[in-house]
Design an enzyme around this catalytic site. Structure first.
Site, PDB file in Angstrom:
ATOM      1  N   ASN B  23     -20.893 -42.168  -5.077  1.00  0.00           N
ATOM      2  CA  ASN B  23     -21.962 -41.391  -5.054  1.00  0.00           C
ATOM      3  C   ASN B  23     -22.078 -40.592  -3.904  1.00  0.00           C
ATOM      4  O   ASN B  23     -21.881 -41.010  -2.771  1.00  0.00           O
ATOM      5  CB  ASN B  23     -23.330 -42.200  -5.014  1.00  0.00           C
ATOM      6  CG  ASN B  23     -24.460 -41.401  -5.106  1.00  0.00           C
ATOM      7  OD1 ASN B  23     -24.916 -40.590  -4.413  1.00  0.00           O
ATOM      8  ND2 ASN B  23     -25.259 -41.543  -6.453  1.00  0.00           N
ATOM      9  N   SER B  46     -23.935 -39.928 -10.582  1.00  0.00           N
ATOM     10  CA  SER B  46     -25.060 -39.212 -10.403  1.00  0.00           C
ATOM     11  C   SER B  46     -26.455 -40.139 -10.513  1.00  0.00           C
ATOM     12  O   SER B  46     -26.611 -40.536 -11.838  1.00  0.00           O
ATOM     13  CB  SER B  46     -25.056 -37.867 -11.191  1.00  0.00           C
ATOM     14  OG  SER B  46     -25.929 -36.941 -10.551  1.00  0.00           O
ATOM     15  N   GLU B  47     -27.222 -39.974  -9.518  1.00  0.00           N
ATOM     16  CA  GLU B  47     -28.156 -41.254  -9.783  1.00  0.00           C
ATOM     17  C   GLU B  47     -29.487 -40.868 -10.738  1.00  0.00           C
ATOM     18  O   GLU B  47     -30.277 -41.539 -11.048  1.00  0.00           O
ATOM     19  CB  GLU B  47     -29.010 -41.553  -8.506  1.00  0.00           C
ATOM     20  CG  GLU B  47     -29.481 -40.376  -7.646  1.00  0.00           C
ATOM     21  CD  GLU B  47     -28.949 -40.080  -6.597  1.00  0.00           C
ATOM     22  OE1 GLU B  47     -27.594 -39.881  -6.730  1.00  0.00           O
ATOM     23  OE2 GLU B  47     -29.185 -39.091  -5.680  1.00  0.00           O
ATOM     24  N   ASN B  48     -29.275 -39.581 -11.119  1.00  0.00           N
ATOM     25  CA  ASN B  48     -30.105 -38.982 -12.354  1.00  0.00           C
ATOM     26  C   ASN B  48     -29.620 -39.627 -13.558  1.00  0.00           C
ATOM     27  O   ASN B  48     -30.234 -39.413 -14.638  1.00  0.00           O
ATOM     28  CB  ASN B  48     -30.504 -37.711 -12.364  1.00  0.00           C
ATOM     29  CG  ASN B  48     -29.236 -36.894 -12.366  1.00  0.00           C
ATOM     30  OD1 ASN B  48     -28.198 -37.153 -11.731  1.00  0.00           O
ATOM     31  ND2 ASN B  48     -29.320 -35.774 -13.400  1.00  0.00           N
ATOM     32  N   SER B  88     -29.493 -46.665 -13.846  1.00  0.00           N
ATOM     33  CA  SER B  88     -28.647 -46.215 -12.747  1.00  0.00           C
ATOM     34  C   SER B  88     -28.925 -46.715 -11.478  1.00  0.00           C
ATOM     35  O   SER B  88     -28.030 -47.082 -10.785  1.00  0.00           O
ATOM     36  CB  SER B  88     -29.262 -44.476 -12.645  1.00  0.00           C
ATOM     37  OG  SER B  88     -28.562 -43.893 -11.554  1.00  0.00           O
TER      38      SER B  88
END
Lengths: 283, 210
Positions: B23, B46-48, B88
């Site tokens: 990340n 991607s944390e979304n 996530s």
């Protein structure tokens, strides 16, 4: 399969007038065909399972009062329930609390309800560039509970899963953990966070079948799934309602059990916050 | 010559290993993707809600439903996967991500990090930073050695509100690289930017290190 009758011009105008639409797309005609269509149980008796509403306003009918806690999906402006948020704004209800990762931007998404001062509190991880938000926050008109992004997602998931609280490492030793119970597990410290149960969940999805089985598209899924599950009533706006049986049951992102009411929200003018492109060499 | 932004990113990229799930934060950390060493494959998270972030799309491929955590339009790869925000952060919090590269305002000698708010200034929120530093296996901070005012940023104790306590494994600045074995060990100075002396680093650092 549902057949869409070729609509006459007067039929189209009538449909637009009844639903307050400025433009008509094939999905509206499809939804109109499904609307009010009796749903039958497997044994042939009539079912009351009709979740499809003509407009966001109709879908919200009877659900809105001042002071509600609303969980809203979306990340930035990606996958936000635009039509439902607009309808909440138009209803005039106030003192709302929103559990939402972001607060929109000036005059987009929840930003629209900030402008009309209908929001009393935000539970968010990042509030970004939003002048009106900043003004209300700094003047003390708007309460903000900053919640780490993963903790916020899990609070929604837990709330919807019947879990009133959970322990997490996130935020231990920071201001986020202040005033909260902590506990050591296997020598590591964890903080107790509460699940969120919202009065309403507002969700944007890609497609739904007539029973409310939902699929999302790419990164527009984001907070929409956890938000959907934590609402006592969940409203979903979709780009298209497809006939039951046309979505692969193995590929449903949100099963219909979580969905009470839905609308077709097209046409969407999906906004991009940062349009970044790369030059590709011609092949 | 101190390292510039790209050289700091390239130095951080030397920590990537084949098969890593990574990340990258906003700013210099994003540039790390441009310096993945040849012969290794890493998957960016991607944390979304995406694994396998592709390059920025060409103009006609831009898709509003496909963005990274910085809300920039991106593209997908053959091995990309999408998931919701709870899933996530389950993979982040659950220790399934190998490496995160973040920016920092202050790092303490005990590995605390402050990078989300400055009292008296408009607070924008911590986003996913607190979750990342608490859950990812290895955390690298890439930052300037000193603030614009010339104050050291690697210091005995953070003065700004913390993002995480005792969570940082490696610090890459424009002057040097510090690393520690584990969260009970002190940071060691392991590398200097070309032409930078250990003495200069000592002068510009108030944190204890070995």
């Amino acid at each position: 399969m549902i057949k869409i009758k070729p609509a006459t011009l007067s039929g189209k105008l009538d449909l637009m007038a009844r639903h307050g639409l400025s433009r008509l797309v094939p999905q509206h005609l499809a939804a109109e065909t499904l609307l009010g269509r009796p749903t039958y149980r497997e044994n042939g008796t009539l079912s009351s399972m009709n979740k499809i509403y003509p407009t966001a306003q109709a879908a919200l009918d009877g659900l809105l009062t001042d002071g509600l806690l609303i969980a809203a999906g979306g990340f930035g402006l990606c996958g936000i329930p635009e039509r439902l948020l607009d309808a909440v704004r138009d209803s005039g209800v106030k003192d709302l609390t929103f559990a939402s990762n972001n607060a929109g931007i000036d005059n987009e998404g929840i930003g629209k309800l900030l402008r009309t001062r209908q929001v009393a509190k935000m539970i968010s991880s990042y509030v970004g560039e939003n002048k009106e938000f900043e003004r209300q926050f700094l003047s003390g008109e708007l309460e903000v509970e900053f919640c780490p992004q993963g903790t916020l997602a899990e609070r929604m998931r837990a709330g919807g899963a019947g879990i009133p609280g959970f322990y997490t490492k996130t935020g231990v030793g920071t201001s986020v953990a202040e005033g909260k119970e902590t506990k050591a597990f296997d020598g590591e410290e964890y903080v107790l966070e509460r699940g969120i149960l919202a009065d309403l969940a507002l969700v944007k999805a890609w497609k739904a079948d007539e029973t409310g089985n939902v699929v999302f598209r790419k990164t527009a899924r984001n907070f929409n799934v956890p938000a959907a599950t934590c609402g006592k009533v969940c409203l979903v706006e979709v780009e298209e309602i497809v006939p039951t049986g046309s979505l692969d049951p193995d590929c449903i992102h949100l099963p219909g059990v979580y969905v009470q009411r839905m609308i077709v929200g097209v046409p969407y003018d999906k906004k991009i916050e940062f349009r970044t492109v790369s030059e590709r060499e011609a092949a | 010559m101190p390292w510039d932004r790209n050289q700091m990113a390239a130095r951080a990229a030397q920590e990537l290993r084949d098969g890593f799930y990574v990340n990258l934060g906003i700013g210099i950390p994003t540039l790390v993707a441009n310096y993945v060493p040849e012969g290794i494959t890493v998957t960016l998270q991607s944390e979304n809600g995406m694994l396998g972030i592709g390059p920025f799309p060409s103009d006609d491929e831009v898709d509003p439903d496909l963005i990274n955590a910085g809300k920039q339009t991106v593209s997908e790869l053959a091995h990309s996967a999408y998931f919701d925000s709870a899933a996530s952060f389950a993979m982040i919090r659950g220790g399934h991500i190998d490496l995160a590269v973040l920016g920092g305002m202050e790092i303490s000698q005990d590995g605390d990090i402050a990078n989300w708010m400055i009292p008296g200034k408009m607070i924008k929120g911590m986003g996913g930073a607190m979750d990342l530093v608490a859950g990812v296996k290895k955390i690298i901070v890439v930052m300037d050695h000193c603030s614009k005012a010339g104050d050291p940023k690697f210091i005995p104790e953070c003065t700004l509100p913390l993002t995480g306590r005792n969570v940082i494994d490696m610090i890459i600045t424009d002057l040097a690289v510090f690393e520690r074995e584990d969260h009970n060990s002190p940071f060691r100075l392991v590398e200097l930017a070309p032409g930078v002396t250990a003495e200069e680093v000592k002068q510009k650092t108030t944190a204890q290190y070995v």
